[in-house]
Design a protein around this motif. Structure first.
Motif, PDB file in Angstrom:
ATOM      1  N   GLU A  47       0.820  -1.268   0.150  1.00  0.00           N
ATOM      2  CA  GLU A  47       0.488  -0.340   0.216  1.00  0.00           C
ATOM      3  C   GLU A  47       1.292   0.921  -0.705  1.00  0.00           C
ATOM      4  N   PHE A  48      -0.064   2.526  -0.105  1.00  0.00           N
ATOM      5  CA  PHE A  48       0.603   3.741  -0.307  1.00  0.00           C
ATOM      6  C   PHE A  48       0.461   4.610   0.535  1.00  0.00           C
ATOM      7  N   TYR A  49       1.409   5.382   0.779  1.00  0.00           N
ATOM      8  CA  TYR A  49       0.540   6.612   1.083  1.00  0.00           C
ATOM      9  C   TYR A  49       1.493   8.238  -0.072  1.00  0.00           C
ATOM     10  N   LEU A  50       0.758   9.301   0.597  1.00  0.00           N
ATOM     11  CA  LEU A  50       0.917  10.438  -0.153  1.00  0.00           C
ATOM     12  C   LEU A  50       0.932  11.752   0.471  1.00  0.00           C
ATOM     13  N   ALA A 100       5.236  12.239   8.929  1.00  0.00           N
ATOM     14  CA  ALA A 100       3.653  11.987   9.485  1.00  0.00           C
ATOM     15  C   ALA A 100       4.186  10.532   8.318  1.00  0.00           C
ATOM     16  N   THR A 101       4.960  10.072   7.614  1.00  0.00           N
ATOM     17  CA  THR A 101       5.586   8.626   6.986  1.00  0.00           C
ATOM     18  C   THR A 101       6.373   7.942   7.362  1.00  0.00           C
ATOM     19  N   TRP A 102       7.614   8.274   8.206  1.00  0.00           N
ATOM     20  CA  TRP A 102       8.915   7.683   8.075  1.00  0.00           C
ATOM     21  C   TRP A 102       8.154   6.032   9.117  1.00  0.00           C
ATOM     22  N   LEU A 103       7.424   6.208  10.069  1.00  0.00           N
ATOM     23  CA  LEU A 103       7.211   5.193  11.131  1.00  0.00           C
ATOM     24  C   LEU A 103       6.315   3.663   9.972  1.00  0.00           C
ATOM     25  N   LEU A 104       5.872   5.154   9.051  1.00  0.00           N
ATOM     26  CA  LEU A 104       4.777   4.351   8.091  1.00  0.00           C
ATOM     27  C   LEU A 104       5.681   2.965   7.494  1.00  0.00           C
ATOM     28  N   HIS A 105       6.512   3.782   7.365  1.00  0.00           N
ATOM     29  CA  HIS A 105       7.508   2.778   6.196  1.00  0.00           C
ATOM     30  C   HIS A 105       8.424   1.270   6.978  1.00  0.00           C
ATOM     31  N   ARG A 106       9.212   2.084   8.347  1.00  0.00           N
ATOM     32  CA  ARG A 106       9.498   1.495   9.251  1.00  0.00           C
ATOM     33  C   ARG A 106       8.879   0.451   9.538  1.00  0.00           C
ATOM     34  N   LEU A 127       5.541  -0.603   8.765  1.00  0.00           N
ATOM     35  CA  LEU A 127       4.431  -1.545   8.458  1.00  0.00           C
ATOM     36  C   LEU A 127       4.906  -1.805   6.328  1.00  0.00           C
ATOM     37  N   GLY A 128       6.443  -1.353   5.972  1.00  0.00           N
ATOM     38  CA  GLY A 128       6.683  -1.214   5.236  1.00  0.00           C
ATOM     39  C   GLY A 128       6.266  -0.390   4.033  1.00  0.00           C
ATOM     40  N   MET A 129       5.141  -0.110   4.418  1.00  0.00           N
ATOM     41  CA  MET A 129       4.719   0.855   3.169  1.00  0.00           C
ATOM     42  C   MET A 129       5.932   2.100   2.712  1.00  0.00           C
ATOM     43  N   HIS A 130       5.508   2.169   1.029  1.00  0.00           N
ATOM     44  CA  HIS A 130       6.375   3.552   0.929  1.00  0.00           C
ATOM     45  C   HIS A 130       4.995   4.511   0.491  1.00  0.00           C
ATOM     46  N   GLY A 131       5.619   5.650  -1.034  1.00  0.00           N
ATOM     47  CA  GLY A 131       5.296   6.294  -1.205  1.00  0.00           C
ATOM     48  C   GLY A 131       5.990   7.676  -2.329  1.00  0.00           C
ATOM     49  N   VAL A 132       5.127   8.547  -2.353  1.00  0.00           N
ATOM     50  CA  VAL A 132       5.082   9.535  -2.532  1.00  0.00           C
ATOM     51  C   VAL A 132       5.098  11.022  -1.468  1.00  0.00           C
ATOM     52  N   LEU A 133       6.379  11.190  -1.771  1.00  0.00           N
ATOM     53  CA  LEU A 133       7.063  12.485  -1.238  1.00  0.00           C
ATOM     54  C   LEU A 133       6.970  13.674  -1.774  1.00  0.00           C
ATOM     55  N   VAL A 134       6.185  14.999  -1.417  1.00  0.00           N
ATOM     56  CA  VAL A 134       5.432  15.987  -2.032  1.00  0.00           C
ATOM     57  C   VAL A 134       6.961  17.318  -0.906  1.00  0.00           C
ATOM     58  N   GLU A 135       7.590  17.833  -2.032  1.00  0.00           N
ATOM     59  CA  GLU A 135       8.535  18.949  -1.255  1.00  0.00           C
ATOM     60  C   GLU A 135       8.416  19.536  -2.117  1.00  0.00           C
ATOM     61  N   LEU A 140      -2.597  10.219   3.940  1.00  0.00           N
ATOM     62  CA  LEU A 140      -3.059  11.099   2.864  1.00  0.00           C
ATOM     63  C   LEU A 140      -2.367  11.693   4.355  1.00  0.00           C
ATOM     64  N   SER A 141      -1.564  13.110   4.050  1.00  0.00           N
ATOM     65  CA  SER A 141      -1.069  13.537   4.644  1.00  0.00           C
ATOM     66  C   SER A 141      -1.329  14.909   3.766  1.00  0.00           C
ATOM     67  N   ILE A 142      -1.305  16.049   4.404  1.00  0.00           N
ATOM     68  CA  ILE A 142      -1.382  17.520   4.459  1.00  0.00           C
ATOM     69  C   ILE A 142      -1.008  18.644   5.086  1.00  0.00           C
ATOM     70  N   ASP A 143       0.322  18.174   4.960  1.00  0.00           N
ATOM     71  CA  ASP A 143       0.996  19.581   6.138  1.00  0.00           C
ATOM     72  C   ASP A 143       1.319  21.108   4.764  1.00  0.00           C
TER      73      ASP A 143
END
Length: 285
Positions: free
Chosen positions: A58-61, A73-79, A81-89, A175-178
Motif C-alpha cells: 500500500e502507498f502513502y502520499l 508523517a510517514t517515516w514510521l509507516l515505512h519502518r 509497516l513497510g509502506m512506501h509512496g510519494v513525498l512532495v516538497e 494522505l498527509s497534508i501539511d
C-alpha cells in the motif's frame, strides 16, 4: 543498541515513589510532531486486519514532506509497516536529504496548489518547517522568531494530478497534508469521489485561520469521513464509507456530482441559446 525505556513512565514512577514494573516498559518510537504517526499506524493495522490488506503493498502520499525523519508523517509507516509512496516538497533545499534517506519513496519537487498554474511562488522561512506559498502565514507566525529568507518560483501541481501522474491513479491508503496555511484549500481540491484515502491527516493552523478545524471537519463530514484523532497540531480522519453500510453514501455523492455537472452543461447551453436569441432580436430591431 539496547532497547530504551519509556522515560515518561519512569519519571512519574520516581516522582510518586512507586515500585518500578517487573516487566520493563519500552519506549514506543514516534517521529510525528505530536505522535500522530502512532495513531495512524494503529488505524492502518486495524484496517489491514479487517480488510486483509498487505500494507507493504500500500502507498502513502505526504504533501509537505519537509524533513525525512523529524516530524515526518510517514517515516514510521515505512519502518513499521513497510509502506512506501510519494513525498512532495516545494523547498528545493530539502530535496537532497529526502532523496538520500528515503530512496524507497518517490520524492517530487513541487508546490501543491488548487489551480492549473504550472508554477507557484513559495516563501522560504529561516525555519524549514514554516516555508509556505502563503506569505501571510509566515508574517503572522506566533511562535519562536523566524525570518523570511526569500521567495522562489517552483513547479506546481494539483493534488489530483499528483495521484494520477505519480501514483498511477491509485488512491493512497494514507494522505498527509501539511502546507502551512493552505491545507483546507488543497483538501477541498481533492476529488474524494475518485480518490478516497482510508486515513487523512491534515494541519488546520487555527492560529492563522480561526475555526479552520471546524471548517475542515465540516468538509470531511460531508464526504463521509469521521474525525478519529486530534492533537495539538493535526486532525486525523478515517473513511467511514469503507464500511459496507456506508458504500451507498459514496455512490450517492458520485451520482450527485454527475447530476450537477449535467445541470451545469444544460445551464451553459441555455445561456448560449438565450444570448443568440437576444442578438437576433436586437439585430432585427
Amino acid at each position: 543498541m539496547p532497547e530504551s525505556l519509556n522515560v515518561s513512565i519512569y519519571e512519574d514512577i520516581e516522582k510518586f515513589g512507586l515500585k518500578a514494573p517487573d516487566i520493563a516498559v519500552p519506549h514506543t518510537p514516534s517521529y510525528g510532531q505530536c505522535a500522530e504517526d502512532i495513531i495512524v499506524c494503529a488505524a492502518l493495522r486495524a484496517l489491514a486486519f479487517k480488510e486483509q490488506l498487505d500494507l507493504s503493498k500500500e502507498f502513502y502520499l505526504e504533501i509537505g514532506a519537509n524533513h525525512p525523519i523529524a516530524t515526518s508523517a510517514t517515516w514510521l509507516l515505512h519502518r513499521s509497516l513497510g509502506m512506501h509512496g510519494v513525498l512532495v516538497e516545494a523547498n528545493p533545499h530539502l530535496l537532497d536529504n529526502l532523496k538520500r534517506v528515503r530512496p524507497h519513496d518517490v520524492v517530487l519537487h513541487a508546490a501543491v496548489i488548487a489551480t492549473n498554474a504550472p508554477t507557484a511562488q513559495i516563501f522560504i522561512s529561516s525555519k524549514d518547517e514554516l516555508s509556505s506559498t502563503n506569505k501571510d502565514f509566515l508574517a503572522e507566525w506566533p511562535g519562536e522568531p523566524m525570518e523570511l529568507e526569500g521567495d522562489i518560483v517552483v513547479p506546481a501541481l494539483r493534488i489530483n494530478d499528483v495521484i494520477t501522474q505519480y501514483m498511477n491513479g491509485k488512491s493512497p491508503l494514507f494522505l498527509s497534508i501539511d502546507v502551512e496555511g493552505e491545507d483546507l484549500t488543497i483538501l477541498s481540491d481533492l476529488d474524494l469521489t475518485r480518490f478516497r484515502p482510508a486515513i487523512i491527516q491534515i494541519e488546520p493552523s487555527d492560529h492563522f485561520l480561526e475555526n479552520n478545524s471546524r471548517d475542515i471537519c465540516d468538509v470531511m463530514q460531508r464526504n463521509t469521513y469521521d474525525l478519529i484523532g486530534r492533537t495539538n497540531v493535526n486532525l486525523i480522519f478515517s473513511d467511514s464509507a469503507r464500511s459496507q453500510l456506508s458504500q451507498k453514501s459514496v455512490a450517492d455523492l458520485q451520482a450527485t456530482k454527475e447530476t450537477l455537472c449535467e445541470a451545469e452543461k444544460e445551464n451553459d447551453r441555455l445561456l448560449q441559446r438565450f444570448s443568440e436569441l437576444n442578438e437576433h432580436v436586437l439585430s432585427s430591431s
